[in-house]
Every structure is written in structure tokens, then in C-alpha cells.
Design a protein around this motif. Structure first.
Motif, short mmCIF file in Angstrom:
data_model
loop_
_atom_site.label_atom_id
_atom_site.label_comp_id
_atom_site.label_asym_id
_atom_site.label_seq_id
_atom_site.Cartn_x
_atom_site.Cartn_y
_atom_site.Cartn_z
N VAL A 707 25.05 7.54 -4.04
CA VAL A 707 26.24 8.04 -4.72
C VAL A 707 27.47 7.73 -3.86
CG1 VAL A 707 27.43 10.05 -5.67
CG2 VAL A 707 24.94 9.84 -5.89
N ASP A 708 28.47 7.08 -4.48
CA ASP A 708 29.68 6.72 -3.73
C ASP A 708 30.73 7.82 -3.81
OD1 ASP A 708 31.42 4.50 -2.46
OD2 ASP A 708 32.62 5.21 -4.15
N SER A 709 30.95 8.38 -5.01
CA SER A 709 31.97 9.42 -5.15
C SER A 709 31.69 10.23 -6.39
CB SER A 709 33.37 8.79 -5.23
OG SER A 709 33.46 7.91 -6.34
N ILE A 710 32.18 11.48 -6.39
CA ILE A 710 32.07 12.39 -7.53
C ILE A 710 33.48 12.80 -7.93
CG2 ILE A 710 31.20 14.59 -8.38
CD1 ILE A 710 29.00 12.61 -7.82
N LYS A 711 33.77 12.66 -9.24
CA LYS A 711 35.09 13.01 -9.74
C LYS A 711 34.95 13.86 -10.99
CE LYS A 711 37.25 8.84 -7.89
NZ LYS A 711 38.09 7.64 -8.16
N GLN A 741 25.96 14.93 -4.60
CA GLN A 741 27.03 14.83 -3.61
C GLN A 741 27.14 13.38 -3.15
OE1 GLN A 741 28.96 17.32 -2.89
NE2 GLN A 741 27.79 18.94 -3.93
N PRO A 742 28.33 12.95 -2.73
CA PRO A 742 28.45 11.60 -2.17
C PRO A 742 27.47 11.40 -1.02
CG PRO A 742 30.63 12.52 -2.57
CD PRO A 742 29.64 13.65 -2.79
N GLY A 743 26.78 10.28 -1.04
CA GLY A 743 25.79 9.98 -0.02
C GLY A 743 24.36 10.23 -0.46
N ASP A 744 24.15 10.96 -1.60
CA ASP A 744 22.80 11.22 -2.10
C ASP A 744 22.17 9.91 -2.57
OD1 ASP A 744 23.07 13.86 -1.54
OD2 ASP A 744 23.41 14.50 -3.62
N GLU A 745 20.89 9.72 -2.26
CA GLU A 745 20.15 8.57 -2.76
C GLU A 745 19.61 8.91 -4.14
OE1 GLU A 745 16.61 5.43 -1.51
OE2 GLU A 745 16.81 7.36 -0.44
N VAL A 746 19.81 8.01 -5.11
CA VAL A 746 19.40 8.27 -6.48
C VAL A 746 18.69 7.04 -7.03
CG1 VAL A 746 21.23 9.94 -6.98
CG2 VAL A 746 21.65 7.49 -7.31
N GLU A 747 17.90 7.28 -8.07
CA GLU A 747 17.35 6.19 -8.86
C GLU A 747 17.87 6.35 -10.28
OE1 GLU A 747 13.14 6.26 -8.93
OE2 GLU A 747 12.99 7.99 -10.26
N PHE A 748 18.04 5.23 -10.98
CA PHE A 748 18.72 5.27 -12.27
C PHE A 748 18.29 4.04 -13.08
CE2 PHE A 748 21.29 3.15 -9.13
CZ PHE A 748 21.68 1.97 -9.75
N VAL A 762 22.11 5.68 -16.42
CA VAL A 762 21.54 6.82 -17.14
C VAL A 762 20.25 7.23 -16.44
CG1 VAL A 762 22.56 6.12 -19.32
CG2 VAL A 762 20.28 5.30 -18.73
N ASN A 763 19.75 8.41 -16.83
CA ASN A 763 18.53 8.96 -16.22
C ASN A 763 18.65 8.97 -14.69
OD1 ASN A 763 17.51 9.21 -18.77
ND2 ASN A 763 16.19 7.40 -18.64
N VAL A 764 19.75 9.50 -14.21
CA VAL A 764 20.01 9.52 -12.77
C VAL A 764 19.20 10.65 -12.12
CG1 VAL A 764 21.79 9.68 -10.99
CG2 VAL A 764 22.33 8.62 -13.20
N ARG A 765 18.37 10.32 -11.13
CA ARG A 765 17.52 11.30 -10.44
C ARG A 765 17.81 11.23 -8.94
NH1 ARG A 765 13.00 12.75 -13.64
NH2 ARG A 765 12.83 11.48 -15.54
N ARG A 766 17.96 12.40 -8.32
CA ARG A 766 18.14 12.42 -6.87
C ARG A 766 16.77 12.32 -6.21
NH1 ARG A 766 21.14 17.42 -4.14
NH2 ARG A 766 19.18 18.44 -4.70
N GLU A 769 17.38 14.85 -0.19
CA GLU A 769 18.60 15.45 0.33
C GLU A 769 18.77 14.97 1.76
OE1 GLU A 769 18.85 19.62 -0.09
OE2 GLU A 769 17.99 19.66 -2.11
N ILE A 770 19.86 14.28 2.02
CA ILE A 770 20.11 13.76 3.36
C ILE A 770 21.44 14.30 3.85
CG2 ILE A 770 18.85 11.63 2.89
CD1 ILE A 770 21.48 10.24 2.47
N GLN A 771 21.63 14.21 5.18
CA GLN A 771 22.87 14.71 5.76
C GLN A 771 24.06 13.92 5.24
OE1 GLN A 771 23.10 17.36 7.78
NE2 GLN A 771 25.33 17.20 7.77
N ARG A 772 25.08 14.60 4.82
CA ARG A 772 26.27 13.92 4.33
C ARG A 772 26.96 13.21 5.48
NH1 ARG A 772 29.93 18.07 1.35
NH2 ARG A 772 30.96 16.14 0.68
N PRO A 773 27.56 12.06 5.22
CA PRO A 773 28.32 11.37 6.27
C PRO A 773 29.42 12.25 6.81
CG PRO A 773 28.00 9.94 4.36
CD PRO A 773 27.52 11.29 3.97
N ALA A 774 29.65 12.11 8.11
CA ALA A 774 30.62 12.98 8.78
C ALA A 774 32.00 12.90 8.14
CB ALA A 774 30.69 12.65 10.27
#
Length: 810
Positions: A707-711, A741-748, A762-766, A769-774
Motif C-alpha cells: 500500500v502506497d497511500s490512503i486517502k 495502512q501505508p506499507g501494508d503488503e496486500v494481494e489483489f 479489487v478483492n484486496v487482502r492484507r 502486519e509489518i512495522q510502518r516505515p519511520a
């Protein structure tokens, strides 16, 4: 030279000469004027004083000078020797005088001066004969420098022939008669020959341009030059913009001009061009009488070949003596732009060209009542569409809509949709295999009928209703096969089937299958088929409540799929009895159909228990296939509501195809597109025996990214889509409503919108859960050895209803 003081010091012996000459005091002294050149010696002829003529050259304080006209000489005179008021004497005035010798200087001076009629005296004798010559060199006015006396004038020269010999004469700029310009080298001029009486010199005077002024109309304009159509001969003449006496930006095509003809490189060109008032130039005389004739040859339209004939059209009319005469006409002779055909009867005037007296027909227009008095084939219809400069007509006698251009209107004025018109059908000049409408005439309202309604009424039962009765939006290609309903009725003891349009039903009470209706029979003119019209529902068949499934849920409205899975009905959330947040795709609902105008919508929508709508009989076995047509909510441009899947066998051979609907999907949010691989089962509809695809699920290839960004309600995935763009996704496509959250790895799954061609996830799945970039963290990091109390989350917050809190209203 004598001065006023010299006159005052004259002796008493000279007093008689110093007195002014008064003719009345000397009646016995005759005026003996010199009639030859040069004058007699000492101004005396046979003992009589000689009277001379001259022109006043200069006037000073109390004296002046006279230039002799009969001999070369310049004489002094004192104002006291003038018979009259000196205030009325001016330089250039003609005078007559005698000469005497100045006693002191011995030089001759003028005395006994009287004024003559202006113009009666000249130092030259001008011949009455006018000559024609060519300017050899141009004359120039004296050049004057600032603060200095003017220099000598530059003489011009003109040549002429007499008795086979060539002669040359000089002239000054003042010798040119009032003209718009000085004669130029090579100009043809007329002039007179003047002989100086004093010395016998000859020169040219009274010079005028011999070339006449011509008139014409601007017929062509290029970057720096143009052409003028001449009014004196049937020919065009070239001109350069520099020859126009005015602002060239004010010149336009069709302007009337006046010009002279010059020569450049042995070719005629227009020079010294002036603009004339509009309407000054007239090429032809038009008859007041109006004639009637018949077209024998039309002007080719839309032809790629340029015609060399200026007047390609032909017509024949009857002359006053009973004979027949043929006249030509051109494009500019037509009063209107509509099409003329061979054998058309037209009215016109006869135009006679003043230049060559050639006659042609002009002001052509179709004769009044031409279509009423002749057997010309005409069709009728109504205007179905109006575009920019053209439109289409729905024809009474043919299925195809007929193209027409606004230039084909017989009468002036605007044309609108639904206007009733009469027209002629001809092959399209640009594509002969097609036809177009020409010579269009607007008819009074109520003139055009597409069908003849038979007397009497019939009664029957609705066997089928048209799809557009349920509000299906029109699409491309849907007019090719009319969408009709059917009614079964009895006629003369036999059972018959008649079709009907949705527009012929009562908009307030639309019929349904099984309803008893009353109607009239209409014969369609274009194919003589029968059609039911003026349909009125007598009584509805059973319950008016409908059942269906929720197919689409938007922000404040949705669509219901009917129980027959063949169409969708719009509904607004305000028509739902309950909490709209409880609605899910595929839920069974009950509703009432409401028709507003041509649109159908559902009202009083209620959720019903699952299984209320009869279920399908599911067959054993799982099939593999692919989507060959999506649902219409995926591709709104397609005609059919249902989707279609095709069986693909293990050997990749294609099998039969089966329809599917929203209830066929295992996941009602599935975004199936053409070409997607699927697995499904077959279901059987008991009352129709039709097989449908059910338990339909996509076999997709999942992609992975971060995930690059959430708006807000959407976000972007770091997946390169070209041109440096990220992949868009909507929060409603996140599985299990997990908060990404930005930085989450997803499949879609990557899909493409059928309407705008854009891709989305579509069908976005996380996945984890990894540490968010600083650089994305909004909180300061806390080291493990920091003192003080620490907090550990044991349970995430939830709302009273077990959800994650407040949710966004639909």
C-alpha cells in the motif's frame, strides 16, 4: 533699378510723364497695340506710342515689375502709373501699358497701366488641336530644403508622332491638368502644344492621362495580390495590394472598385485602384418579367472534378412567339441551396450581360405549387434528431431513418424534433448505395400518420410485455430489432396474436403478463402489419407485488433484479421500509412497480425471508469456463442484462454457453469481466426448464504489492501502471473491512473498467502486519529501556453492535 526716391527727384520737364495715365483725359490718343514680335524700336510705331500687354510679376512697397507677353522683357513700374486702385492689383493680373525711358537710368519703364480681363493675356499661343503621346520621363516639383530656396523644377518629356516623324516636348508638373497622380513613364497622355510668343519655344501643356478609368469587382484575394472581374470586358485583371489607394485591410471580396490599366512585363495590370460605393458596378441587366421553364440539366453537386463551364445548368422555356429557347445558369443564380432535379418546373428572370450581351437564367426557384400540380414522388415523416447543420427523419414508408441537411429546407426558419415534414428521397451523391432526404417542406401538425387505426375495439390477455416497459435504458443497436410485447385475442372465432409497443400503453397503469386489456388495431403503413394501440388495462392478474433480488447498491439508490432474472428495476433508498445499512447484495425483496413517464421504478421495497423466491434446482458437478459477456452493471453499454459464461473442457475445447445473473455469483461483490476464468455449477428453473449458471466464482491470478497511500475512502497501491502512476483501489474492495495502512503488503486482482478503460484493484487482502516505515509514523518511537508505565493493547475497540465502530452511511 529705379527707386521711389528717383521718382521724387524728377525735373519739371518730366512732370507730364510722371502723372498717371487717364484714358478719359486723352480721347484723341488712339491705343496702338503691338500685333507682332518683336515691338518697334523705342516703343513707337509710325510716331504713335505702342501699347503692350504683360503680367504683373512682383509687387513691393510702392512699385513692382511687369513681365512682357509680346517680347522678352521685365519692366519696372511705379504705383502712381497705374490707372486704378493698387489694392485691387495682384501678382499674375493681366495688364496693358506703354513704355517710356527712365530719365536717370535710361531704362524703359511701364506707364499708363490699365487692368485687362483675367486670362485674356498670355505669353504663349496654345494650339486648339489635341495630341496623343507617351511620357518619356516624369516631371518633378521643385525640391525645397529646410531653410533654403527651392531648386529648379525637373522637366518631364513627352513624345508624339506626326506625319511619320517622332517629336519630343518638355513639360512641367504644373502643366498636368488636375489628376489623382502625376503621369508616369510609359503612360499614354493627351496634351496641347504651346508656343512662347517671346522666343518661339514650344512645350506640352494641358496634359491629361489618356487611359480611361475602369470599374470592376474584387473576385479573388491572395497574400499580396488579387484579381478584379472587369465590368467592360469578360476578363479578370491582376492587381497588387500596393496599387490600392487606401487601407488594404478594408478591402473584401465583392467590393466595387475603380482602376486604371497599366502594363508590367508586357501584361495588363490594374493600377491606381479606388473603392466605390456598394452597388456602383453592375455587370448585367435583369428583366422585370418572371418566366417559367423546365430544368433539363442540373449543376453537379459534391463533384470532385472541377467544371470548366461557368454556367453548367440548363433549362428550356417558351418564348412569347411560341418557340422554345434554352438558357444556362450557374450556382450563383440559384435563390436557394436545395436540390433541383431534371424536369423540375422553375421560375426565373433573364439576365443580360452588358459586356457581351449574353443572356442566362437567374433568380431560379421552384415554381409555386410544383409538387401539388405534378406527380413527383414525395414521402412523409417526422424529424427524429437534429444535429449541427443536419438531422434525421423517421419515415412513414420505410424502416431506415433518412439523413437530411438544413440546406435542403424549402422554406426559411428553424426545424425541430417531432416536426412533421414532406420530402423527396434521392441517392446520396457521395455514396450512391445510400439515400438522403431533399427538398424538405414542414407540414402542419397532425398531417403525418404512421398507421391507420381501424374502427372498433378488441379485448385480449397480455402474453408478453416489452423489456423497455420496465425502464430499460436505450443503447446502441437496440433499434435494429424492435422490442415488442404480445397480446392474445379472439377475432372471428379464431385465436390471434398481435404485438404492441410500450409507448402505446397507459403510463399510469402499465400492463403485466396475464392482464386483461382493451385495445384498437392499427395497420402500419410501411409494412401493412397489425399493431395494438391505445391499450387500457381492464383488470390486473392477481397480486401486483413483485419479487426480486438486490443487484446493485450505490450511495443512495440501487437496482433490483426481477425474479425472472431478465431485467433490473431502479429504487431509491427512501422507498425502502427498514434500515438500508442492513441490505446486502443478493437479498430477496418485495416491491411495487411505479411508472413515471417512460421510466420504471420500484416503491414500497421490503426485505423478505431468504428462500421466499422459488429456488433453482442445482445439478451435480463443477464446470470450468470463462466469461464471454459480463452483467450489464459491469458494462452499461451492452444490450442484454444477463451475463454469459462458456464451458471450457479439459482439452481446452469450447462447450455450450449459459446465462448468469447477480444471484448466480458466490460472492455478490465479484467483478467479473469478459475473459475471466470461472468455475460454476448448472441450475434448472423448474417453470421454464431453462439452465442457468450458478455458484459462479472467479479463478483469478492474485498479484502482490504494498500500500502506497490512503486517502479517505480510497487509496493507491505501489504497482506500476505506466507513466509513473500507482494502482487505485476503493476501501469497499478490502476483504473483511480491514483498516489498511501505508506499507501494508496486500494481494489483489487487477481489473479494468469497461466504461473508461482505467485499471483498479479489487478483492484486496492484507497478507501481514509489518512495522510502518519511520517516515510514515506520526508518533515518536519509544525505546525499550525508557522508564515509566507501558501499555499493551489486549483488545481492539468495537461498537455496541460488535462492529468496529461507526460506519459510513450508504
Amino acid at each position: 533699378m529705379a527707386t521711389p526716391v528717383t521718382w521724387k527727384n524728377m525735373s519739371s520737364d518730366d512732370q507730364a510723364f510722371s502723372k498717371p495715365f487717364i484714358p478719359s483725359l486723352s480721347p484723341t490718343v488712339p491705343l496702338n497695340r503691338s500685333a507682332s514680335y518683336p515691338p518697334q524700336h523705342n516703343g513707337v510705331t509710325n510716331g504713335m506710342p505702342v501699347r503692350e500687354t504683360g503680367l504683373v510679376e512682383k509687387m513691393l512697397g510702392s512699385y513692382g515689375f511687369i513681365t512682357c507677353c509680346d517680347r522678352e522683357g521685365r519692366l519696372f513700374f511705379h504705383y502712381s502709373h497705374y490707372d486704378g486702385s493698387v489694392e485691387e492689383l495682384n501678382v499674375g493680373d493681366a495688364v496693358e501699358f506703354e513704355t517710356i525711358a527712365d530719365r536717370r537710368t535710361g531704362k524703359p519703364i511701364a506707364t499708363k497701366i490699365i487692368s485687362l480681363v483675367p486670362g485674356s493675356v498670355s505669353p504663349e499661343i496654345t494650339q486648339d488641336e489635341q495630341f496623343i503621346g507617351i511620357v518619356v520621363s516624369e516631371a518633378r516639383m521643385p525640391y525645397r530644403r529646410l531653410g533654403a530656396s527651392p531648386g529648379p523644377p525637373k522637366l518631364g518629356q513627352v513624345s508624339y508622332e506626326m506625319n511619320g516623324e517622332s517629336f519630343f516636348l518638355t513639360f512641367q508638373a504644373e502643366d498636368v491638368v488636375s489628376s489623382d497622380r502625376q503621369p508616369r513613364k510609359g503612360d499614354k497622355v493627351s496634351f496641347y502644344i504651346a508656343t512662347d510668343k517671346r522666343n518661339g519655344n514650344v512645350r506640352a501643356t494641358g496634359i491629361e492621362l489618356a487611359e480611361p478609368r475602369y470599374q470592376g469587382v474584387v473576385c479573388s484575394m491572395k497574400e499580396s495580390f488579387g484579381f478584379i472581374e472587369r465590368a467592360d470586358v469578360v476578363r479578370e485583371i491582376f492587381f497588387h495590394y500596393s496599387e490600392f489607394n487606401g487601407n488594404i485591410n478594408e478591402m473584401a471580396l465583392g467590393d466595387d472598385l475603380e482602376f486604371e490599366v497599366g502594363h508590367r512585363h508586357d501584361k495588363e495590370v490594374a493600377i491606381n485602384i479606388k473603392k466605390l460605393p456598394v452597388g456602383t458596378v453592375v455587370f448585367e441587366d435583369t428583366s422585370e418579367k418572371e418566366y417559367t421553364g423546365t430544368i433539363t440539366k442540373t449543376i453537379p453537386r459534391f463533384s470532385t472534378k472541377k467544371s470548366n463551364e461557368p454556367f453548367p445548368g440548363k433549362l428550356i422555356y417558351q418564348t412569347e412567339d411560341g418557340g422554345k429557347r434554352e438558357l444556362s445558369y450557374g450556382e450563383k443564380d440559384l435563390m436557394h441551396s436545395y436540390t433541383l432535379c431534371v424536369d423540375d418546373m422553375v421560375q426565373f428572370n433573364v439576365a443580360t450581360d452588358k459586356r457581351d450581351h449574353m443572356q442566362r437564367a437567374t433568380n431560379l426557384t421552384l415554381a409555386q405549387n410544383f409538387f401539388d400540380e405534378t406527380k413527383t414522388s414525395r414521402e412523409t415523416g417526422t424529424v427524429a434528431a437534429v444535429k449541427e447543420g443536419f438531422g434525421f427523419i423517421k419515415c412513414v414508408d420505410r424502416d431506415a431513418r433518412m439523413f437530411f441537411h438544413f440546406s435542403e429546407m424549402l422554406d426559411e426558419g428553424d426545424i425541430h424534433i417531432s416536426d412533421e415534414v414532406e420530402f423527396t428521397v434521392v441517392p446520396d451523391p457521395t455514396a450512391p448505395q445510400r439515400h438522403i432526404a431533399v427538398r424538405i417542406k414542414i407540414l402542419p401538425k397532425g398531417t403525418v400518420f404512421f398507421e391507420n387505426i381501424l374502427p372498433g375495439k378488441q379485448r385480449g390477455v397480455v402474453d408478453k410485455i416489452p423489456e423497455n416497459l420496465w425502464g430499460r435504458s436505450p443503447g446502441k443497436g437496440r433499434d435494429a430489432v424492435p422490442d415488442l410485447g404480445q397480446i392474445i385475442y379472439q377475432n372471428n372465432g379464431s385465436k390471434k396474436l398481435i404485438s404492441f409497443h410500450a409507448k402505446d400503453t397507459d403510463l399510469r397503469v402499465p400492463p403485466d403478463v396475464g392482464d386483461k386489456v382493451e385495445f384498437k388495431v392499427a395497420e402500419v403503413k410501411k409494412d401493412n402489419s397489425a399493431r395494438a394501440v391505445n391499450i387500457v388495462v381492464l383488470n390486473h392478474n392477481g397480486n401486483t407485488r413483485k419479487q426480486g433480488f438486490l443487484a446493485v447498491l450505490k450511495e443512495n439508490f440501487g437496482f433490483i433484479e426481477t425474479a425472472d432474472h431478465d431485467r433490473e428495476v431502479f429504487f431509491h433508498y427512501s422507498e425502502y421500509s427498514g434500515d438500508v445499512n442492513e441490505l446486502e447484495l443478493g437479498d430477496e425483496v418485495e416491491y411495487t412497480v411505479l411508472r413515471r413517464g417512460t421510466k420504471i421504478s420500484a416503491e414500497d421495497v421490503k426485505k423478505i425471508s431468504k428462500g421466499t423466491v422459488p429456488a433453482w434446482v442445482i445439478k451435480q458437478g463443477m464446470l470450468q469456463g470463462k466469461v464471454v459477456r459480463p452483467l450489464r452493471n459491469i458494462d452499461p453499454q451492452q444490450t442484454d442484462y444477463n451475463g454469459m459464461v462458456q464451458v471450457i473442457h479439459h482439452d481446452n475445447k469450447e462447450g455450450p454457453s449459459y446465462p448468469y445473473c447477480i444471484t448466480s455469483l458466490t460472492d455478490k461483490h465479484e467483478f467479473l469481466q469478459t475473459g475471466d476464468n470461472v468455475r460454476f455449477q448448472l441450475c434448472l428453473v423448474e417453470n421454464t426448464g431453462q439452465e442457468w449458471a450458478c455458484h459462479l466464482a472467479a479463478v483469478r491470478k492474485f498479484l502482490r504489492a504494498y500500500v502506497d497511500s490512503i486517502k479517505g475512502q480510497y487509496g493507491f497501491i505501489d504497482y506500476d501502471m505506466g507513466e509513473g502512476k500507482k494502482l487505485f483501489f476503493h476501501m469497499s474492495e478490502v476483504v473483511d473491512d480491514i483498516e489498511l495502512q501505508p506499507g501494508d503488503e496486500v494481494e489483489f486482482v487487477l481489473v479494468q473498467n469497461q466504461r473508461n478503460g482505467r485499471h483498479s484493484a479489487v478483492n484486496v487482502r492484507r497478507l501481514s502486519e509489518i512495522q510502518r516505515p519511520a517516515h510514515l509514523s506520526r508518533m515518536k518511537s519509544v525505546s525499550e529501556d525508557t522508564g515509566g508505565p507501558r501499555m499493551i493493547v489486549l483488545r481492539t475497540p468495537k461498537g455496541p453492535d460488535g462492529t468496529k465502530g461507526f460506519t459510513l452511511q450508504r
